[in-house]
Motif scaffolding. Structure first.
Motif, mmCIF file in Angstrom:
data_model
loop_
_atom_site.group_PDB
_atom_site.id
_atom_site.type_symbol
_atom_site.label_atom_id
_atom_site.label_comp_id
_atom_site.label_asym_id
_atom_site.label_seq_id
_atom_site.Cartn_x
_atom_site.Cartn_y
_atom_site.Cartn_z
ATOM 1 N N ALA A 22 -23.875 8.732 -5.035
ATOM 2 C CA ALA A 22 -24.765 9.879 -4.837
ATOM 3 C C ALA A 22 -23.966 11.146 -4.577
ATOM 4 O O ALA A 22 -24.307 12.225 -5.062
ATOM 5 C CB ALA A 22 -25.714 9.610 -3.667
ATOM 6 N N SER A 26 -24.151 14.400 -6.889
ATOM 7 C CA SER A 26 -24.576 15.673 -6.314
ATOM 8 C C SER A 26 -23.570 16.766 -6.614
ATOM 9 O O SER A 26 -23.930 17.907 -6.886
ATOM 10 C CB SER A 26 -24.739 15.532 -4.792
ATOM 11 N N ARG A 29 -23.932 17.585 -10.605
ATOM 12 C CA ARG A 29 -25.214 17.698 -11.291
ATOM 13 C C ARG A 29 -25.443 19.080 -11.888
ATOM 14 O O ARG A 29 -26.033 19.209 -12.951
ATOM 15 C CB ARG A 29 -26.343 17.348 -10.312
ATOM 16 N N ASP A 45 -39.105 10.603 -11.063
ATOM 17 C CA ASP A 45 -37.921 10.723 -10.208
ATOM 18 C C ASP A 45 -38.287 11.307 -8.840
ATOM 19 O O ASP A 45 -37.886 10.775 -7.794
ATOM 20 C CB ASP A 45 -36.875 11.615 -10.885
ATOM 21 N N ALA A 49 -38.786 9.279 -5.150
ATOM 22 C CA ALA A 49 -38.014 9.725 -3.988
ATOM 23 C C ALA A 49 -38.930 10.007 -2.800
ATOM 24 O O ALA A 49 -38.642 9.595 -1.664
ATOM 25 C CB ALA A 49 -37.200 10.974 -4.346
ATOM 26 N N TRP A 96 -31.849 14.197 -2.387
ATOM 27 C CA TRP A 96 -32.065 14.538 -3.801
ATOM 28 C C TRP A 96 -33.207 15.540 -3.940
ATOM 29 O O TRP A 96 -33.114 16.481 -4.733
ATOM 30 C CB TRP A 96 -32.360 13.284 -4.615
ATOM 31 N N TRP A 100 -32.914 19.161 -5.635
ATOM 32 C CA TRP A 100 -33.750 19.574 -6.765
ATOM 33 C C TRP A 100 -34.660 20.742 -6.409
ATOM 34 O O TRP A 100 -35.375 21.261 -7.279
ATOM 35 C CB TRP A 100 -34.615 18.396 -7.233
ATOM 36 N N GLU A 205 -30.184 7.836 -9.272
ATOM 37 C CA GLU A 205 -31.419 7.371 -8.635
ATOM 38 C C GLU A 205 -31.900 6.070 -9.259
ATOM 39 O O GLU A 205 -32.319 5.147 -8.550
ATOM 40 C CB GLU A 205 -32.507 8.440 -8.736
#
Length: 237
Positions: A22, A26, A29, A45, A49, A96, A100, A205
């Protein structure tokens, strides 16, 4: 090495592996023109989460309850492993959503709605997920086509009455109830994670969801053994 010790080691290793991947995901991304698109608020997604973070929180809560209700080392060790692993995974899921720029809670959106969305519709909005949607009621992943019950938000989650009952139970009674409730909880969790495996975009994910399926199925087998040693078995239905 006992089966409980092996499950504990596996859970810790999975948590460390997923935490590392992760962090890498991160960091990279948002870099480069080929970076993955950020999921939309109604994507599988984001839905996974949000919902799994809530689902995990109850597992942590139940595990802390039983830890203080029994002196049995096997059950206490399992409860610690579940609480530790799911708290770490919950942190990743919420992280996450922050990354996002999406809300952790969305008013007006029903839990599990993301599992019924047609993936072809999602292709037009954010990323390629394949063909077809998923119907939560028709899922059968190791007995995990589990419907939300009175007072529970999502499949497998305990009701408020069941949590109150667990809080009052002591000793063997607490152990049995915890193992039965957590088996139900894992069934629902496996269904949700399998939904992400099939609906979420390829990446960290989805890999985490695959690991959840494997780890929670293994823990369900362990809990069945612990229940059998106490002269009972998982609940049905």
């Amino acid at each position: 090495m006992t089966r409980t010790q092996w499950a504990a080691i596996t859970a810790v290793v999975l948590a460390l592996v997923f935490a590392g991947t992760a962090a890498v995901a991160s960091a990279g991304r948002d870099s480069g023109p080929a970076a993955p698109r950020i999921p939309t608020a109604d994507s599988a997604d984001a839905g996974f989460a949000r919902d799994m973070a809530v689902h995990h929180q109850q597992a942590v809560e139940m595990s802390f309850i039983v830890r203080d209700s029994t002196d049995d080392e096997e059950v206490r060790r399992l409860a610690y492993d579940i609480a530790n692993t799911q708290a770490n995974q919950r942190g990743m899921l919420l992280g996450w959503l922050d990354m996002w720029g999406l809300p952790k809670v969305e008013s007006g959106r029903e839990p599990m709605a993301w599992m019924s969305v047609d993936k072809n519709d999602k292709n037009d909005k954010n990323m390629d997920h394949g063909d077809g949607g998923m119907d939560m009621g028709s899922m059968d992943h190791g007995g995990a086509g589990h419907q939300a019950q009175d007072g529970s938000l999502m499949p497998g989650m305990a009701t408020k009455a069941e949590l109150d009952q667990l809080g009052k139970a002591r000793g063997k009674a607490a152990e049995i109830l915890y193992l039965q409730l957590m088996t139900d909880h894992h069934r629902g969790g496996v269904a949700m994670a399998q939904g992400c495996v099939e609906l979420c975009a390829p990446g960290t994910e989805k890999n985490l969801a695959e690991g959840m399926v494997a780890a929670q199925q293994s823990e369900m087998k362990l809990m069945a053994d612990l229940l059998q040693a106490r002269g009972t078995k998982p609940r049905t239905g």
